[in-house]
Design a protein around this motif. Structure first.
Motif, PDB file in Angstrom:
ATOM      1  N   THR A 103      14.332  15.895  65.655  1.00 32.64           N
ATOM      2  CA  THR A 103      14.140  14.545  66.175  1.00 32.64           C
ATOM      3  C   THR A 103      14.438  14.490  67.669  1.00 32.64           C
ATOM      4  OG1 THR A 103      14.694  12.223  65.779  1.00 32.64           O
ATOM      5  CG2 THR A 103      16.507  13.788  65.713  1.00 32.64           C
ATOM      6  N   GLU A 104      13.973  13.425  68.331  1.00 31.16           N
ATOM      7  CA  GLU A 104      14.250  13.237  69.748  1.00 31.16           C
ATOM      8  C   GLU A 104      14.152  11.761  70.109  1.00 31.16           C
ATOM      9  OE1 GLU A 104      10.276  14.445  72.038  1.00 31.16           O
ATOM     10  OE2 GLU A 104      11.008  16.065  70.736  1.00 31.16           O
ATOM     11  N   HIS A 105      14.794  11.408  71.205  1.00 39.00           N
ATOM     12  CA  HIS A 105      14.781  10.023  71.684  1.00 39.00           C
ATOM     13  C   HIS A 105      15.050  10.044  73.185  1.00 39.00           C
ATOM     14  CE1 HIS A 105      15.258   5.652  71.582  1.00 39.00           C
ATOM     15  NE2 HIS A 105      16.348   5.808  72.323  1.00 39.00           N
ATOM     16  N   GLY A 106      14.086   9.533  73.960  1.00 34.58           N
ATOM     17  CA  GLY A 106      14.250   9.554  75.407  1.00 34.58           C
ATOM     18  C   GLY A 106      14.428  10.973  75.910  1.00 34.58           C
ATOM     19  N   LYS A 107      15.482  11.197  76.676  1.00 34.42           N
ATOM     20  CA  LYS A 107      15.740  12.527  77.241  1.00 34.42           C
ATOM     21  C   LYS A 107      16.452  13.463  76.269  1.00 34.42           C
ATOM     22  CE  LYS A 107      20.173  11.310  79.402  1.00 34.42           C
ATOM     23  NZ  LYS A 107      20.934  11.254  80.666  1.00 34.42           N
ATOM     24  N   PHE A 108      16.881  12.943  75.123  1.00 39.01           N
ATOM     25  CA  PHE A 108      17.654  13.754  74.185  1.00 39.01           C
ATOM     26  C   PHE A 108      16.760  14.339  73.092  1.00 39.01           C
ATOM     27  CE2 PHE A 108      20.855  10.534  75.603  1.00 39.01           C
ATOM     28  CZ  PHE A 108      21.655  11.421  76.318  1.00 39.01           C
ATOM     29  N   THR A 109      16.881  15.631  72.882  1.00 35.83           N
ATOM     30  CA  THR A 109      16.210  16.292  71.762  1.00 35.83           C
ATOM     31  C   THR A 109      17.259  16.936  70.874  1.00 35.83           C
ATOM     32  OG1 THR A 109      15.936  18.424  72.876  1.00 35.83           O
ATOM     33  CG2 THR A 109      14.186  16.785  73.205  1.00 35.83           C
ATOM     34  N   GLU A 110      17.051  16.852  69.588  1.00 36.10           N
ATOM     35  CA  GLU A 110      17.995  17.441  68.635  1.00 36.10           C
ATOM     36  C   GLU A 110      18.203  18.922  68.914  1.00 36.10           C
ATOM     37  OE1 GLU A 110      18.547  17.925  63.776  1.00 36.10           O
ATOM     38  OE2 GLU A 110      16.697  17.059  64.592  1.00 36.10           O
ATOM     39  N   ARG A 111      17.107  19.649  69.139  1.00 35.09           N
ATOM     40  CA  ARG A 111      17.198  21.104  69.275  1.00 35.09           C
ATOM     41  C   ARG A 111      18.061  21.527  70.463  1.00 35.09           C
ATOM     42  NH1 ARG A 111      12.269  19.196  70.530  1.00 35.09           N
ATOM     43  NH2 ARG A 111      11.333  19.722  72.546  1.00 35.09           N
TER      44      ARG A 111
ATOM     45  N   ALA B 115      26.178  24.144  60.068  1.00 30.57           N
ATOM     46  CA  ALA B 115      24.832  23.733  60.459  1.00 30.57           C
ATOM     47  C   ALA B 115      24.929  22.365  61.123  1.00 30.57           C
ATOM     48  CB  ALA B 115      23.916  23.672  59.243  1.00 30.57           C
ATOM     49  N   LEU B 116      24.489  22.277  62.364  1.00 32.99           N
ATOM     50  CA  LEU B 116      24.587  21.035  63.124  1.00 32.99           C
ATOM     51  C   LEU B 116      23.205  20.443  63.373  1.00 32.99           C
ATOM     52  CD1 LEU B 116      27.324  22.018  65.746  1.00 32.99           C
ATOM     53  CD2 LEU B 116      27.607  20.672  63.651  1.00 32.99           C
ATOM     54  N   HIS B 117      23.062  19.166  63.048  1.00 31.47           N
ATOM     55  CA  HIS B 117      21.800  18.451  63.210  1.00 31.47           C
ATOM     56  C   HIS B 117      22.063  17.075  63.809  1.00 31.47           C
ATOM     57  CE1 HIS B 117      18.875  20.922  60.714  1.00 31.47           C
ATOM     58  NE2 HIS B 117      20.042  21.524  60.490  1.00 31.47           N
ATOM     59  N   LEU B 118      20.990  16.408  64.218  1.00 32.08           N
ATOM     60  CA  LEU B 118      21.028  15.000  64.624  1.00 32.08           C
ATOM     61  C   LEU B 118      20.064  14.219  63.760  1.00 32.08           C
ATOM     62  CD1 LEU B 118      20.937  15.165  68.548  1.00 32.08           C
ATOM     63  CD2 LEU B 118      22.941  14.969  67.069  1.00 32.08           C
TER      64      LEU B 118
ATOM     65  N   VAL C 125      28.884  31.668  60.538  1.00 37.95           N
ATOM     66  CA  VAL C 125      27.580  31.586  61.192  1.00 37.95           C
ATOM     67  C   VAL C 125      27.335  30.136  61.581  1.00 37.95           C
ATOM     68  CG1 VAL C 125      25.079  31.827  60.927  1.00 37.95           C
ATOM     69  CG2 VAL C 125      26.591  33.565  59.982  1.00 37.95           C
ATOM     70  N   ILE C 126      26.961  29.925  62.832  1.00 33.08           N
ATOM     71  CA  ILE C 126      26.650  28.581  63.328  1.00 33.08           C
ATOM     72  C   ILE C 126      25.135  28.455  63.447  1.00 33.08           C
ATOM     73  CG2 ILE C 126      27.031  26.887  65.155  1.00 33.08           C
ATOM     74  CD1 ILE C 126      29.551  28.514  65.928  1.00 33.08           C
ATOM     75  N   ASP C 127      24.592  27.464  62.789  1.00 30.54           N
ATOM     76  CA  ASP C 127      23.142  27.271  62.768  1.00 30.54           C
ATOM     77  C   ASP C 127      22.775  25.969  63.472  1.00 30.54           C
ATOM     78  OD1 ASP C 127      20.439  27.970  61.865  1.00 30.54           O
ATOM     79  OD2 ASP C 127      20.607  26.187  60.606  1.00 30.54           O
ATOM     80  N   PRO C 128      22.379  26.026  64.758  1.00 31.93           N
ATOM     81  CA  PRO C 128      21.915  24.811  65.428  1.00 31.93           C
ATOM     82  C   PRO C 128      20.555  24.416  64.870  1.00 31.93           C
ATOM     83  CG  PRO C 128      22.402  26.614  66.986  1.00 31.93           C
ATOM     84  CD  PRO C 128      22.315  27.211  65.626  1.00 31.93           C
TER      85      PRO C 128
END
Length: 446
Positions: A68-76, A174-177, A33-36
């Motif tokens: 989390t997010e920064h500029g144009k990038f969002t973790e989700r 599980a992948l996160h930033l 199972v991959i959990d973004p």
């Protein structure tokens, strides 16, 4: 003559129909199972409905976290796009034609002539980042980790952890930033939760039965500092109180802080280790729901699980020295990314591109490594405010996904990864000893 005809017909039937079916049934099959991480929207008043719904107070215990997010990038969004790539690659293993494509990717990493054929069944916990109907009363419903009630009927709706356990996976990815602090170069890191043994040690330190050096000189000493102004040990002791009682502790770890409640999380999901109906009536009594250490007893299905050998294998000791097999699968997949990205991106004899380092793991009472029976590769795959990390995770997400997918294959059956003296990091290529878990992955739900 008729008997010879019958034998020829039988042979034809066996070769054409039955033999391929038998051959397919003999292929080892594994579940992933991959959990973004995250998804959903943290917007008032929606944010008041967080991940943890508490049946005692009948309220949500925290605000919703969309990542989390920064500029144009969002973790989700970044981790969802990467997760979809990994999912599509692993799906190739389910068919003969797809397997031939997957073999091409594996051969980028090895000179091994014979590659063991496997099937890797795979599922995503989400395939979008937020409910398009943000005017809905509960747009975060598809993204919550824990179970929660239908606001109209009161019926219990399963959260992501319950849905993961329904699949009885061998492995959860599980992948996160993460956001990088000042001076932090980026890279990637494992996310770990220790087992009952370590939390018991922290409990004994709180009770002055063991010296602080047992923790500060041990492998878990680099605990996550989530409460500013508290030491790593003080944060770890607070996490031990949350683990045992649901409550934070005071700073010195001497007693519960009854104003800060995280809930009895083992009962916030649907699995075989939830306590019997009406368990709420026992809260505050001596036993598993005591509010202070001296009255606590690890009794019931969940605590028997926590004290068991399989949980010790998942979360303590292991090939990396601590963190059990959870640490190994996380770190091995990071090694595959560090090895595989430069290997795939080198062109025309140019220098291999630099990839961010593997950082020390993040350690706390995280949900996925605790409340699933699967091995949990919980990875902060990059730092959202470091351009090098974001470049590889967006512009080169295919190559990153290939490295992760091949790494997952290796975790199941092993892979002789080609030695390359110009690449500092090389995966071990050793499979997990899955047989030691016996039927543990299947036993997570009734």
């Amino acid at each position: 003559m008729y008997s010879n005809f019958f034998l020829i017909f039988l042979f034809f039937l066996l070769a054409t129909y039955i033999s391929p079916i038998l051959s397919q049934s003999l292929i080892p099959s594994y579940r992933v199972v991959i959990d973004p991480g995250h998804g959903g929207i943290a917007k008032d008043p929606i944010a008041e409905h967080g991940d943890k719904y508490d049946s005692i107070t009948q309220t949500y215990l925290e605000k919703y976290k969309q990542g989390t997010e920064h500029g144009k990038f969002t973790e989700r969004e970044v981790v969802l796009n990467l997760s979809k790539e990994v999912h599509d690659l692993l799906k190739l293993t389910e068919t003969e034609a797809g397997w031939k494509q997957f073999e091409i990717f594996i051969k980028k990493f090895t000179k091994q002539k014979e590659l063991k054929r496997v099937k890797i069944e795979t599922w995503l916990t989400r395939d979008s980042s937020f409910d398009l109907d943000v005017s809905s009363n509960d747009p975060n419903a598809p993204y919550r980790l824990y179970d929660f009630p239908n606001p109209k009927t009161g019926e219990r709706i399963k959260g992501r952890i319950s849905k993961i356990n329904e699949k009885k996976p061998h492995l959860v990815l599980a992948l996160h930033l993460n956001p990088a602090s000042k001076g932090q170069v980026g890279g990637m890191a494992a996310v770990l939760t220790p087992g009952f043994k370590t939390f018991s040690t922290l409990k004994q330190i709180s009770e002055k039965k063991k010296k602080q050096t047992v923790f500060t000189k041990g492998p878990w000493a680099e605990w996550l500092v989530f409460q500013s102004g508290w030491s790593k040990l003080e944060n770890a002791m607070a996490d031990a109180w949350i683990y045992f009682h649901g409550y934070w502790s005071t700073k010195d770890g001497s007693k519960s802080d009854l104003t800060k409640f995280e809930g009895y999380r083992q009962n916030m999901i649907t699995w075989r280790y939830s306590d019997e109906r009406n368990w709420e009536n026992k809260v505050g009594m001596a036993g598993p729901y005591a509010k202070q250490h001296e009255h606590f007893k690890p009794e019931g299905k969940f605590w028997e699980r926590e004290k068991g050998k399989k949980e010790d294998l998942r979360r303590e000791g292991g090939p990396e020295g601590f963190g059990g097999d959870n640490h190994y699968v996380s770190r091995e997949l990071m090694r595959f990314v560090q090895y595989g990205l430069p290997l795939q991106l080198k062109q025309n004899e140019k220098e291999y591109p630099e990839i961010g380092p593997i950082q020390k793991p993040y350690i706390s009472t995280y949900s996925l490594p605790t409340y699933t029976n699967a091995l949990c590769a919980f990875i902060e795959i990059g730092y959202v405010n470091r351009s090098r990390d974001m470049k590889y995770l967006t512009e080169n997400k295919k190559e990153t996904a290939i490295a992760l997918a091949v790494g997952i294959y290796s975790l199941f059956v092993g892979l002789e990864v080609t030695k390359n003296p110009k690449l500092i990091v090389r995966p071990k290529g050793k499979p997990v000893k899955w047989e030691k878990y016996q039927n543990y992955f299947e036993e997570v739900v009734e």
